[in-house]
Design an enzyme around this catalytic site. Structure first.
Site, short mmCIF file in Angstrom:
data_model
loop_
_atom_site.label_atom_id
_atom_site.label_comp_id
_atom_site.label_asym_id
_atom_site.label_seq_id
_atom_site.Cartn_x
_atom_site.Cartn_y
_atom_site.Cartn_z
N ARG A 1 0.83 -1.21 0.00
CA ARG A 1 0.00 0.00 0.00
C ARG A 1 0.87 1.26 0.00
O ARG A 1 0.57 2.23 -0.70
CB ARG A 1 -0.92 -0.01 1.23
CG ARG A 1 -1.72 1.27 1.37
CD ARG A 1 -2.72 1.17 2.50
NE ARG A 1 -3.40 2.43 2.75
CZ ARG A 1 -4.32 2.60 3.69
NH1 ARG A 1 -4.67 1.59 4.46
NH2 ARG A 1 -4.90 3.77 3.85
N ASN B 1 -10.16 -4.51 -0.87
CA ASN B 1 -10.05 -3.34 -1.74
C ASN B 1 -9.15 -3.60 -2.94
O ASN B 1 -8.29 -4.46 -2.86
CB ASN B 1 -9.49 -2.17 -0.93
CG ASN B 1 -10.60 -1.30 -0.37
OD1 ASN B 1 -11.64 -1.17 -0.99
ND2 ASN B 1 -10.36 -0.71 0.79
N CYS C 1 -18.78 -2.09 1.30
CA CYS C 1 -17.87 -1.05 1.77
C CYS C 1 -18.56 -0.36 2.92
O CYS C 1 -19.79 -0.28 2.96
CB CYS C 1 -17.62 -0.07 0.63
SG CYS C 1 -16.59 1.33 1.10
N HIS D 1 -16.42 4.06 -3.82
CA HIS D 1 -15.53 5.21 -3.65
C HIS D 1 -15.68 6.25 -4.77
O HIS D 1 -14.76 7.00 -5.07
CB HIS D 1 -14.06 4.76 -3.54
CG HIS D 1 -13.80 4.05 -2.23
ND1 HIS D 1 -12.56 3.56 -1.88
CD2 HIS D 1 -14.61 3.76 -1.18
CE1 HIS D 1 -12.63 2.99 -0.69
NE2 HIS D 1 -13.87 3.10 -0.24
N TYR E 1 -14.39 10.37 -1.07
CA TYR E 1 -13.42 9.99 -2.10
C TYR E 1 -13.51 10.88 -3.35
O TYR E 1 -12.60 10.87 -4.19
CB TYR E 1 -13.59 8.52 -2.49
CG TYR E 1 -12.95 7.61 -1.47
CD1 TYR E 1 -11.65 7.14 -1.66
CD2 TYR E 1 -13.61 7.25 -0.30
CE1 TYR E 1 -11.04 6.32 -0.72
CE2 TYR E 1 -13.00 6.44 0.65
CZ TYR E 1 -11.72 5.98 0.43
OH TYR E 1 -11.12 5.19 1.36
C1 G6P Z 1 -12.60 3.72 4.32
C2 G6P Z 1 -12.85 3.00 3.04
C3 G6P Z 1 -12.19 1.66 3.05
C4 G6P Z 1 -10.74 1.81 3.36
C5 G6P Z 1 -10.54 2.59 4.63
C6 G6P Z 1 -9.08 2.94 4.82
O1 G6P Z 1 -13.24 3.09 5.33
O2 G6P Z 1 -14.21 2.86 2.78
O3 G6P Z 1 -12.35 1.05 1.80
O4 G6P Z 1 -10.13 0.55 3.48
O5 G6P Z 1 -11.24 3.79 4.62
O6 G6P Z 1 -8.84 3.22 6.14
P1 G6P Z 1 -7.33 3.21 6.70
O7 G6P Z 1 -7.47 3.36 8.16
O8 G6P Z 1 -6.75 1.88 6.28
O9 G6P Z 1 -6.66 4.35 6.01
#
Ligand code: G6P
Length: 429
Positions: free
Chosen positions: A93, A147, A168, A198, A249
């Site tokens: 990531r 994801n 989601c 998103h 998003y």
């Molecule tokens: C939101 C999105 C998810 C994503 C998450 C990331 O909840 O809907 O798809 O995985 O944010 O959160 P993070 O704490 O991993 O940045």
């Protein structure tokens, strides 16, 4: 009420206690006899799994928690399989977030070139899993959180027979944010919502049957800065002109320069921040006294994810005919998109699955963006499945956040090189 078997692929995730809490909360309506947590990382699995056992024990729920590193053990006869994997881990990531920045582009986990790289790594693994599930639990449901959720669900629907629904926490978070701002319970709010994962908008909000959209838009217009109704400080003139409430998003598309500048100035990417939260959570989970979901987990973006998952599972298992916002093939719900394209819309959910409600025409101001991103998604899925460099290039060229074919070519080389170990499909040609 029948006894259900639930499997979790990626059960060693620090999010898992949230899911366990969801099942505990719904114990009256959903009797789960077994939850099988599977992870390739045994150490994480043991820590997270032990906490899951302590939580279940403390709640007095008779659910057996089984831990395994074997995927087959989860899939055999499972009624529901929740997938929450991260191919390449948080390091992967971090790369997805950093590489686009080298080209002056948004570097984000699921949106733009970052999400594209993640999709290339993840789709083959998810399709492998789907093939096993077709053989071992053909009647089971795959509830996908992995994801980029929209793209993964698109791949599952186009390239497997598995009964998959993409989920989601975005829609339920938007609903609950509005409910909190109004001081009402989330269940009183009904959203007329459409788009892709998103990349979605709320076009109407109902409170107890009354359309309150105009009131909310007026409140947004008159509140300086970011209001509690939005999860980004979107331009007020834009919101008023759209007459829609965008998902957070959309910031990457509507305010690209502003967000890019923030990203370029930040000393760490979100992945690096999450790595730290994750370490903290793992240390906490090891504490034998901890028997419930810790507060620190709220620092992650996945709030309400278990509420969404467990409510959806219950709607299927109990044949509830409830409406949930999910990712499913369009089949005419949104005009101007192919029937097979996976969209994020309200759907009627019962024992036979999730049936999208007809939304009709999308507002002209957003239609082109949705169509462009969907075209990118279809090409990205094709690239991930076939390992075709041409499809991969066309996917990036089609993406609204990639400016030119020249940039796309260089970016693609960089992404393929950095993710080489995860992309054997691109080695064949
Ligand atoms: C939101 C999105 C998810 C994503 C998450 C990331 O909840 O809907 O798809 O995985 O944010 O959160 P993070 O704490 O991993 O940045």
């Amino acid at each position: 009420m029948s006894e259900l078997g639930v499997g979790v692929i990626g059960g060693g995730s620090t999010y898992t206690p949230e899911l366990i809490e969801g099942f505990i909360k719904r114990r009256e309506e959903l009797s789960v006899s077994r939850i099988v947590l599977m992870d390739i990382d045994k150490e994480r699995l043991d820590v997270v799994g032990s906490l899951a056992r302590r939580m279940v024990e403390r709640a007095g729920v008779e659910t057996e928690i089984v831990l395994t590193t074997e995927r087959q053990a989860v899939l055999e006869g499972a009624d529901f399989v929740v997938t929450q994997i991260r191919v390449g881990g948080l390091e992967g990531r971090a790369g997805d977030e950093k590489i686009p920045l080298e080209f002056g582009l948004i570097g984000q986990e699921t949106t733009g070139p970052g999400g594209f790289a993640m999709a290339l790594r993840t789709i083959p693994v998810m399709l492998d899993l789907a093939r096993e599930m077709e053989a071992l639990s053909p009647d089971g449901w795959l509830i996908n959180f992995t994801n980029p959720s929209g793209l993964i669900t698109e791949a599952l629907n186009r390239h497997s027979q598995v009964r998959a629904i993409g989920l989601c926490n975005g829609p339920i978070t938007m609903r609950n944010r509005i409910a909190n701002a109004l001081g009402v319970d989330g269940d009183c709010i009904w959203l007329d919502y459409f788009g892709l994962n998103h990349l979605a908008w709320i076009q109407r909000v109902f409170l107890g049957g009354r359309d309150i959209t105009a009131d909310l838009l007026a409140q947004i217009a008159k509140t300086p800065g970011q209001t509690g109704l939005l999860d980004f400080d979107f331009d007020k003139t834009l919101i008023a002109a759209l007459g829609l409430i965008p998902s957070g998003y959309l910031r990457y598309f509507y305010h690209t320069d502003r967000v890019l500048e923030q990203m370029q100035r930040a000393d760490r990417t979100r992945a690096e921040v999450v790595m730290e939260i994750d370490r903290e959570l793992m240390a906490l989970y090891k504490t034998p006294d901890l028997r419930e979901k810790p507060k620190v987990l709220e620092q992650r973006g996945g709030a309400w994810y278990s509420a969404a998952a467990v409510a959806l599972i219950s709607a299927i298992a109990n044949d509830k005919h409830e409406v949930h916002i999910v990712n499913v093939p369009n089949r005419g719900a949104l005009k101007g998109l192919p029937d097979e394209a996976v969209v994020e819309v309200p759907a009627l959910v019962n024992r036979s699955g999730a049936h999208p409600l007809v939304i009709g025409e999308m507002p002209l101001a957003v239609r082109g963006l949705v169509q462009a991103v969907k075209a990118y998604e279809e090409l990205a899925v094709e690239a991930a499945v076939t390992g075709s460099r041409e499809a991969a290039l066309l996917a990036l060229v089609a993406h609204p956040l990639v400016p030119t074919a020249d940039v796309a070519e260089k970016l693609l080389d960089r992404i393929l090189e950095a993710n080489r170990v995860y992309l054997p499909q691109f080695e064949r040609g």
